[in-house]
Every structure is written in C-alpha cells, then in structure tokens.
Design an enzyme around this catalytic site. Structure first.
Site, PDB file in Angstrom:
ATOM      1  CG  ASP A 199      -2.104   0.766   0.981  1.00  0.00           C
ATOM      2  OD1 ASP A 199      -2.454   2.067   0.699  1.00  0.00           O
ATOM      3  OD2 ASP A 199      -3.204   0.329   1.117  1.00  0.00           O
ATOM      4  N   GLY A 220       4.588   1.336  -1.504  1.00  0.00           N
ATOM      5  CA  GLY A 220       4.878   1.902  -3.047  1.00  0.00           C
ATOM      6  C   GLY A 220       3.413   2.259  -3.483  1.00  0.00           C
ATOM      7  CG  ASP A 221       1.906   5.194  -6.912  1.00  0.00           C
ATOM      8  OD1 ASP A 221       0.828   4.620  -7.639  1.00  0.00           O
ATOM      9  OD2 ASP A 221       1.873   6.394  -7.168  1.00  0.00           O
ATOM     10  CG  PHE A 222      -1.820   0.447  -7.493  1.00  0.00           C
ATOM     11  CD1 PHE A 222      -2.253   1.749  -7.925  1.00  0.00           C
ATOM     12  CD2 PHE A 222      -2.429  -0.029  -6.381  1.00  0.00           C
ATOM     13  CE1 PHE A 222      -3.355   2.316  -7.567  1.00  0.00           C
ATOM     14  CE2 PHE A 222      -3.646   0.718  -5.994  1.00  0.00           C
ATOM     15  CZ  PHE A 222      -4.152   1.707  -6.684  1.00  0.00           C
ATOM     16  CG  HIS A 240     -14.897   0.255  -5.298  1.00  0.00           C
ATOM     17  ND1 HIS A 240     -15.978   0.053  -4.397  1.00  0.00           N
ATOM     18  CD2 HIS A 240     -13.727   0.492  -4.639  1.00  0.00           C
ATOM     19  CE1 HIS A 240     -15.492   0.527  -3.123  1.00  0.00           C
ATOM     20  NE2 HIS A 240     -13.979   0.691  -3.083  1.00  0.00           N
TER      21      HIS A 240
HETATM   22  C1  SAM Z   1     -10.902   1.601  -0.432  1.00  0.00           C
HETATM   23  S1  SAM Z   1      -9.163   1.385   0.463  1.00  0.00           S
HETATM   24  C2  SAM Z   1      -9.264  -0.488   0.403  1.00  0.00           C
HETATM   25  C3  SAM Z   1      -8.370  -1.142   1.439  1.00  0.00           C
HETATM   26  C4  SAM Z   1      -8.440  -2.488   1.669  1.00  0.00           C
HETATM   27  N1  SAM Z   1      -8.084  -3.047   0.389  1.00  0.00           N
HETATM   28  C5  SAM Z   1      -9.622  -2.670   2.172  1.00  0.00           C
HETATM   29  O1  SAM Z   1     -10.666  -3.608   1.353  1.00  0.00           O
HETATM   30  O2  SAM Z   1     -10.056  -2.642   3.554  1.00  0.00           O
HETATM   31  C6  SAM Z   1      -8.296   1.634  -0.936  1.00  0.00           C
HETATM   32  C7  SAM Z   1      -6.604   1.605  -0.755  1.00  0.00           C
HETATM   33  O3  SAM Z   1      -5.956   1.697  -1.828  1.00  0.00           O
HETATM   34  C8  SAM Z   1      -4.779   2.603  -1.506  1.00  0.00           C
HETATM   35  N2  SAM Z   1      -4.322   3.124  -2.719  1.00  0.00           N
HETATM   36  C9  SAM Z   1      -4.739   4.335  -3.267  1.00  0.00           C
HETATM   37  N3  SAM Z   1      -3.852   4.810  -4.298  1.00  0.00           N
HETATM   38  C10 SAM Z   1      -2.672   3.791  -4.188  1.00  0.00           C
HETATM   39  C11 SAM Z   1      -1.731   3.763  -4.850  1.00  0.00           C
HETATM   40  N4  SAM Z   1      -1.525   4.579  -6.112  1.00  0.00           N
HETATM   41  N5  SAM Z   1      -0.684   2.522  -4.860  1.00  0.00           N
HETATM   42  C12 SAM Z   1      -1.110   1.743  -3.669  1.00  0.00           C
HETATM   43  N6  SAM Z   1      -2.042   1.880  -3.039  1.00  0.00           N
HETATM   44  C13 SAM Z   1      -3.013   2.967  -3.014  1.00  0.00           C
HETATM   45  C14 SAM Z   1      -5.029   3.356  -0.131  1.00  0.00           C
HETATM   46  O4  SAM Z   1      -4.036   3.726   0.511  1.00  0.00           O
HETATM   47  C15 SAM Z   1      -6.196   2.517   0.544  1.00  0.00           C
HETATM   48  O5  SAM Z   1      -5.652   1.565   1.574  1.00  0.00           O
END
Ligand code: SAM
Length: 332
Positions: A199, A220-222, A240
């Site tokens: 994350d 990291g950043d995906f 989503h």
């Molecule tokens: C809606 S939350 C879902 C978290 C977890 N999967 C859950 O269902 O409880 C979205 C997650 O995407 C992560 N996120 C957003 N942009 C991201 C990026 N560019 N790279 C990695 N993670 C990211 C956020 O930090 C957050 O934890």
C-alpha cells in the site's frame, strides 16, 4: 401492495440529508459511548458530550425514528444500531459513520452536479490533488479512513474466509490492502501461507506492527512501482476506486508482476442487474463523487479483466454483500 405516495417519496429523499448529517454528528459527539445500559435524558447526555440539550434531543428523536437509539418517554436508550456506534463494539461502525461525515466528503457532494455533467470526480473542484493525497497529508482523516476500512471489512472477512480456500497458495499479495486486516485474517486461517501487504507509505506505516516471518510489508504506488511476484493477488475494494482506464492500468501492473496462471481475486460489491435498492448503487455514487471510481456489474468486471490479460473463472457471492471474482493470469 400498498401504494407509495410520490409526494412523500420526494420529500423524504430530497430532505433526507438532515438524517445522514444527524447521524454523523451523533457519531462525532460520541453520544453512543456516553450511554450505558440505562436510559438517559437528552440533558444528561448533552452535559457529557458538550451539546445543547434541546438540539441534541431533536437530533436524537429523528435518529430514533430511523432505528438509531430508542426513545423512552423523554429519555433515550440504545437500539442495536446505536450500539454499533460505540467505540468498543466488536463491529464498531463509529469510524465508518464519521468517515462519511468528514468535511472533505461533504464538500465534494456540493459539487455532485459537476460530476454528473462531466463524468469526473467532484473532488476535482474541492481536492484537486485527490483523496489519497489528502489522506496522506491529514493524519486524523487518514486514521478515520483506515479505521473505516477495518470496520467495513470486519463483517465481511469471516464470510470471505468461509467460502474460499486460501491455504492452497504459498504467497499472497494484498495489493492496496490498507492496514492488512484481510491478509492477517487469511494468514491466521492458512498457517503455511505467506503474505505481502502492499500500500502507500503512509498506510503501510500504520501496519508496521503486523510484520512477521510470514507477513512482509512493501510500500509503493501501484501506478509507478513494481508489484511483488506472488501466486495469488487480492484486491479488495480497489478497482471500484478508479475509472476504467486507471482500473485497467492497475490490473496490468498486477499482470506484469504475476507469473502465468497466478490467481487474481477481486473482492467487490457487484451492482445487481435488477432495479432493487442495493448498497452497491449508493456506493457507486460515492465512488463517482469522491474518487471518479465506479461500482461495476459482473460483465463490466469481465471486460476489465480481459483487457488486462486475465481470464475470468467464477464469481463467488460471500453472502456478506461482497463477492470474490476469481481470474487467472493468462500467457501474454
Ligand atoms: C478503499 S481502500 C481499500 C483498502 C483495503 N483493501 C480494504 O478493503 O479494506 C483503498 C486503498 O488503496 C490504497 N491506494 C490508493 N492509491 C494507491 C496507489 N497509487 N498505490 C497503492 N495503494 C493505493 C489506499 O491507501 C487504500 O488503502
């Protein structure tokens, strides 16, 4: 069948935001924690939480009319829904309710018309750098958001574990797995499986206590960083959050890291084909407004998977308002 009065339908829906807002404020003031097993008057509650007795009475009376707290004469006691607003409830929804009431979310809804006219997130007007950037900069909102993810997942995790065998995997990557609630529960249930929690840095930092010989943390950043190579990937309520192009980019990043035949598990609330009210249809508008994302139908998920090099296998309805969509990484 009783006729629905169209005038009343419109009055209740258009004015109904005062109900949402009242519940946000009750959670913010923490009225639920101020109430024990005995009924208390609004004046007694107001003294504890720092509110005006008459205004609190009126907000509580409205909430009670919708099942949150129960009115007994001039006093109030807990209902099953108000108990879930207590901080120490095992499935506490306090953070969830506070998150929907955050000023950034409320501000974004002022701009919903912009979203509907343009198809873009309303937060382009209110948070130009986007929600994830905002959360990275605002510790309290970030804590509330992450606690919300935990709250919403609490009810779903047992159902997910009950209907999928995760122990057949050696290494599972939970991509954007938040503070790792799903991955830790899976590793507890599958003692020979290892996991990688991926994350953004400010989120992974909050999960540092989870690191173990079986659970590795990777920040990291995906969109920019290489994802880990695993034999299964979980993406719970990630796709989503994003419009189609970005959703495909995330899935392609997973496909690039995944060995052929690796399993991808998207865990999402799927929009039903019928016209019935469903939480996914409301969540869909929150996704549009706040993130420019989208709650999707199963055919829409199948299209995204195909574009990213995955083959759809099956949808498993967990019975907890969320489905597992299983797919395999195909030879490129
Ligand atoms: C809606 S939350 C879902 C978290 C977890 N999967 C859950 O269902 O409880 C979205 C997650 O995407 C992560 N996120 C957003 N942009 C991201 C990026 N560019 N790279 C990695 N993670 C990211 C956020 O930090 C957050 O934890």
């Amino acid at each position: 069948m009783s006729e629905i009065d169209p005038f009343e339908t419109l009055r209740q829906i258009s004015g109904g935001y005062c109900l949402s807002r009242s519940i946000h404020v009750l959670a913010e003031l923490n009225v639920a924690d101020a109430l024990g097993d005995e009924a208390l008057s609004a004046a007694e509650l107001a003294k504890t939480v720092g509110a005006d007795a008459d205004a609190l009475f009126r907000v509580l009376r409205l909430a009670c009319a919708h099942g949150v707290f129960e009115q007994v004469g001039d006093s109030f006691r807990h209902s099953p829904a108000s108990r879930m607003l207590c901080s120490d409830h095992p499935q506490s929804m306090r953070a969830f309710v506070r998150m929907f009431g955050l000023a950034v979310n409320w501000d974004a809804y002022r701009e919903l018309e912009y979203s509907v006219r343009s198809g873009q997130r309303a937060t382009e007007r209110t948070l130009p750098d986007g929600m994830w950037h905002y959360l990275g900069q605002h510790e309290e909102a970030n804590n509330i958001f992450n606690a919300t993810m935990l709250a919403k997942a609490q009810g779903q995790i047992p159902a997910i574990l009950a209907c999928y065998n995760f122990s057949r995997f050696e290494l599972i990557g939970d991509i954007a797995g938040g503070r790792g609630h799903l991955l830790s529960a899976i590793l507890d249930a599958a003692p020979h499986t290892k996991g990688i929690l991926f994350d953004l840095p400010h989120v992974v930092k909050q999960a540092s206590g989870l690191a173990s010989s079986r659970l590795t943390l990777q920040s990291g950043d995906f969109f920019r960083d290489v994802l880990p190579s695993c034999d299964a990937y979980l993406l719970m309520e990630i796709i989503h959050d994003w419009p189609d192009k970005k959703a495909v980019a995330i899935l392609k990043a997973v496909r690039q890291a995944a060995p052929t035949e690796a399993t991808l598990l998207l865990i999402e609330a799927i929009v039903p084909a019928g016209p019935e009210p469903d939480w996914s249809k409301m969540l869909d508008i929150h996704m549009l407004t706040l993130l420019g994302g989208k709650q999707r139908t199963l055919p829409e998920y199948k299209t995204l998977l195909k574009q990213a090099g995955f083959e759809f296998q099956r949808e498993i309805d967990t019975g907890a308002g969320i489905s597992i969509i299983e797919a395999l990484a195909k030879q490129t």
